[in-house]
Design a protein around this motif. Structure first.
Motif, PDB file in Angstrom:
ATOM      1  N   GLU A  51       0.971  -1.126   0.070  1.00 43.97           N
ATOM      2  CA  GLU A  51      -0.166   0.329   0.158  1.00 43.97           C
ATOM      3  C   GLU A  51       1.167   1.431  -0.025  1.00 43.97           C
ATOM      4  N   ASP A  67      -9.713   6.368 -10.911  1.00 41.26           N
ATOM      5  CA  ASP A  67     -10.470   6.226 -10.079  1.00 41.26           C
ATOM      6  C   ASP A  67      -9.936   5.096  -9.659  1.00 41.26           C
ATOM      7  N   ASN A  68      -9.011   4.016  -9.904  1.00 44.67           N
ATOM      8  CA  ASN A  68      -9.004   2.449 -10.042  1.00 44.67           C
ATOM      9  C   ASN A  68      -7.896   3.391  -8.901  1.00 44.67           C
ATOM     10  N   THR A  69      -7.760   2.054  -7.746  1.00 47.49           N
ATOM     11  CA  THR A  69      -7.209   1.438  -6.237  1.00 47.49           C
ATOM     12  C   THR A  69      -6.595   0.573  -6.650  1.00 47.49           C
ATOM     13  N   TYR A  70      -6.662  -0.826  -7.165  1.00 47.32           N
ATOM     14  CA  TYR A  70      -5.547  -1.386  -7.471  1.00 47.32           C
ATOM     15  C   TYR A  70      -4.808  -1.997  -8.340  1.00 47.32           C
ATOM     16  N   SER A 113      -5.089  -1.851 -13.719  1.00 42.18           N
ATOM     17  CA  SER A 113      -5.395  -0.949 -13.026  1.00 42.18           C
ATOM     18  C   SER A 113      -6.341  -1.785 -12.323  1.00 42.18           C
ATOM     19  N   GLN A 115     -10.837  -1.217  -9.478  1.00 49.31           N
ATOM     20  CA  GLN A 115     -11.878  -0.656  -9.312  1.00 49.31           C
ATOM     21  C   GLN A 115     -11.637  -1.426  -7.369  1.00 49.31           C
ATOM     22  N   GLU A 117     -10.564  -5.329  -5.681  1.00 53.24           N
ATOM     23  CA  GLU A 117      -9.178  -6.452  -5.559  1.00 53.24           C
ATOM     24  C   GLU A 117      -9.305  -7.069  -6.383  1.00 53.24           C
ATOM     25  N   ILE A 141      -1.794  -1.411  -4.005  1.00 53.41           N
ATOM     26  CA  ILE A 141      -2.849  -0.943  -3.928  1.00 53.41           C
ATOM     27  C   ILE A 141      -2.891   0.687  -3.541  1.00 53.41           C
ATOM     28  N   ARG A 142      -3.101   1.237  -3.635  1.00 48.41           N
ATOM     29  CA  ARG A 142      -3.057   3.326  -3.841  1.00 48.41           C
ATOM     30  C   ARG A 142      -4.011   3.653  -2.525  1.00 48.41           C
ATOM     31  N   ILE A 143      -2.998   4.073  -1.924  1.00 42.54           N
ATOM     32  CA  ILE A 143      -3.855   5.029  -0.781  1.00 42.54           C
ATOM     33  C   ILE A 143      -3.915   6.400  -1.365  1.00 42.54           C
ATOM     34  N   GLU A 144      -4.454   7.014  -0.747  1.00 41.48           N
ATOM     35  CA  GLU A 144      -4.885   9.051  -0.967  1.00 41.48           C
ATOM     36  C   GLU A 144      -4.197   9.150   0.388  1.00 41.48           C
TER      37      GLU A 144
END
Length: 144
Positions: A51, A67-70, A113, A115, A117, A141-144
């Protein structure tokens, strides 16, 4: 004569008291020492997960993946030039790679990538199965 008999008895008795060497054990009866427990090997199905904060290298990648996190990572490089050269190889294998800049200074090369997992993990397993040279593909995993 009494002295001779006494000596004879003492010498016989001393031989009886000295322990004899044990008879040799036949080799087939020897039980080998067990090997020490081997180091556990990592499960090949286990996926490394990191992360971290990332930024996109190119605005067009950011526009399509913001908008993607993974992110499915197949390579990570300190030198940008190495990441760019690796991208050429990946394009030749029909991947659509993206460079992500990590908070730690690495250039992460992502090939997909998501949205959610679960599809990202399925893609990693697919890559590991079909591209053995990328057996160490992992999940960012992108953290903001």
């Amino acid at each position: 004569m009494l002295l001779s008999v006494s000596m004879l008895m003492v010498s016989c008795r001393s031989q009886d008291m000295v322990p004899a060497d044990p008879p040799p054990v036949p080799e087939e009866e020897l039980i080998p020492e067990p090997d020490p427990d081997p180091e556990p090997t990592p499960d090949p199905e286990e996926i490394r997960v990191v992360e971290e904060h990332i930024t996109f290298d190119r605005e067009e990648d950011e526009a399509t993946q913001i908008d993607n996190t993974y992110f499915v990572i197949v390579g990570s490089f300190i030198e940008r030039n190495n990441a760019e050269n690796f991208m050429v190889t990946l394009r030749g294998q029909n991947f659509n790679p993206t460079i992500l800049l990590s908070e730690t200074g690495f250039h992460r090369v992502s090939v997909d990538s998501y949205q959610e997992e679960a599809p990202a993990r399925r893609r990693i397993q697919h890559i590991r199965t079909n591209y053995p040279e990328y057996h160490d593909t992992w999940l960012l995993i992108r953290i903001e």
